[in-house]
Design an enzyme around this catalytic site. Sequence first.
Site, PDB file in Angstrom:
ATOM      1  N   GLU A   1     121.242  95.277  99.267  1.00 22.31           N
ATOM      2  CA  GLU A   1     120.949  93.836  99.308  1.00 22.31           C
ATOM      3  C   GLU A   1     119.644  93.509 100.020  1.00 22.31           C
ATOM      4  O   GLU A   1     119.037  92.476  99.763  1.00 22.31           O
ATOM      5  CB  GLU A   1     122.107  93.074  99.975  1.00 22.31           C
ATOM      6  CG  GLU A   1     123.381  93.009  99.146  1.00 22.31           C
ATOM      7  CD  GLU A   1     124.280  94.221  99.295  1.00 22.31           C
ATOM      8  OE1 GLU A   1     123.841  95.237  99.870  1.00 22.31           O
ATOM      9  OE2 GLU A   1     125.434  94.158  98.825  1.00 22.31           O
TER      10      GLU A   1
ATOM     11  N   HIS B   1     121.369  93.966 105.029  1.00 21.01           N
ATOM     12  CA  HIS B   1     121.471  92.508 104.847  1.00 21.01           C
ATOM     13  C   HIS B   1     122.151  91.886 106.061  1.00 21.01           C
ATOM     14  O   HIS B   1     122.723  92.591 106.896  1.00 21.01           O
ATOM     15  CB  HIS B   1     122.274  92.203 103.575  1.00 21.01           C
ATOM     16  CG  HIS B   1     123.597  92.906 103.570  1.00 21.01           C
ATOM     17  ND1 HIS B   1     124.689  92.431 104.267  1.00 21.01           N
ATOM     18  CD2 HIS B   1     123.976  94.087 103.025  1.00 21.01           C
ATOM     19  CE1 HIS B   1     125.685  93.283 104.129  1.00 21.01           C
ATOM     20  NE2 HIS B   1     125.279  94.298 103.383  1.00 21.01           N
TER      21      HIS B   1
ATOM     22  N   HIS C   1     126.865  89.304 103.942  1.00 22.73           N
ATOM     23  CA  HIS C   1     128.306  89.598 104.011  1.00 22.73           C
ATOM     24  C   HIS C   1     128.506  90.688 105.060  1.00 22.73           C
ATOM     25  O   HIS C   1     127.526  91.280 105.534  1.00 22.73           O
ATOM     26  CB  HIS C   1     128.868  90.048 102.657  1.00 22.73           C
ATOM     27  CG  HIS C   1     128.313  91.352 102.172  1.00 22.73           C
ATOM     28  ND1 HIS C   1     127.105  91.444 101.532  1.00 22.73           N
ATOM     29  CD2 HIS C   1     128.780  92.622 102.255  1.00 22.73           C
ATOM     30  CE1 HIS C   1     126.860  92.709 101.219  1.00 22.73           C
ATOM     31  NE2 HIS C   1     127.853  93.451 101.664  1.00 22.73           N
TER      32      HIS C   1
ATOM     33  N   GLU D   1     126.803  94.322 109.489  1.00 26.11           N
ATOM     34  CA  GLU D   1     126.631  95.764 109.332  1.00 26.11           C
ATOM     35  C   GLU D   1     125.541  96.335 110.239  1.00 26.11           C
ATOM     36  O   GLU D   1     125.722  97.427 110.791  1.00 26.11           O
ATOM     37  CB  GLU D   1     126.384  96.080 107.848  1.00 26.11           C
ATOM     38  CG  GLU D   1     127.625  95.763 107.027  1.00 26.11           C
ATOM     39  CD  GLU D   1     127.379  95.674 105.526  1.00 26.11           C
ATOM     40  OE1 GLU D   1     126.383  96.258 105.057  1.00 26.11           O
ATOM     41  OE2 GLU D   1     128.176  95.027 104.826  1.00 26.11           O
TER      42      GLU D   1
HETATM   43 ZN    ZN Z   1     125.494  96.625  99.902  1.00 27.99          ZN
END
Ligand code: ZN
Length: 281
Positions: free
Chosen positions: A16, A110, A121, A140
């Site tokens: 992403e 991302h 997300h 993340e």
């Molecule tokens: Zn991903």
Amino acid sequence: MAEVSNLKIYISADLEGVCGVVDVEHTRREGREHDRARKWMVQEVNAAIEGALKAGAEKVVVNDSHGTMRNLLPEELHPEAELILGSPKPMSMLEGLSKEFDGTFFIGYHARSGSFGVLSHTYAGRIVADLKLNGRSVGEPGLNGLVSNFLGVPVALISGDQFAVEEARELFPGVICVITKEALGRYIAKCPSPEKARKMIEEGAFRAVNLLKKGEIETISVPSPVEVRLKFLNPGMADLAQILPGSERLDPLTLKYVAKDVLEAYKAVRAMIYLGYATIK
Ligand code: ZN
């Protein structure tokens, strides 16, 4: 302090945050532009590998960390790197990471769930509304980086949009940040040419390895125990995920889990997310 030689670099590669990627048409397996985006992804990863090797890294292992985890084309990956691919992996975006590594790179990352940033997300866009560790929302970059630090491996480089790199910059002192695009909305970004983005990544990787050699990027630790609060997108997910022994239901959407350390917290989060998936009809 003597310079460290024979550095080993671990790369966790997502999609992403790659330059040019702005839509699920790029990121989903069945997306019409997915095959093009996979090429951009492998090119960014190769730029990071090239920069690391030029700075003297001895070994680079790449973990394909997006979706099916079979995005990076093995035949197009830098010939000097090794690739971990396939899913499901027990350690997911961190499969294969161990204390034998000297630095971690996050490429194509991302921003976290609920925040600004392209396709933001946290691990599972259909499951996780918010994840908190000791009261702080993490995505993340934060979660994966804290686990890496727990294993003794500093986070040396992150690339992605400005919101993804901001999370790493706030948490990890000394991390090199490469902004591959400026997010203007969830599905909108202002992008440099992919070639320019790759050049910045290569330069960033080169600088990161040089800092690692001098021992100038440190790890941070999270005080134990680590309190996890995972807020789901619907209560049905929490209904099922609460079968995880030790978890506690705080409200319709939120489970709490107290872990002895960040690694256990990570495993608990992974388990709760998988249980959440089981409810999707
Ligand atoms: Zn991903």
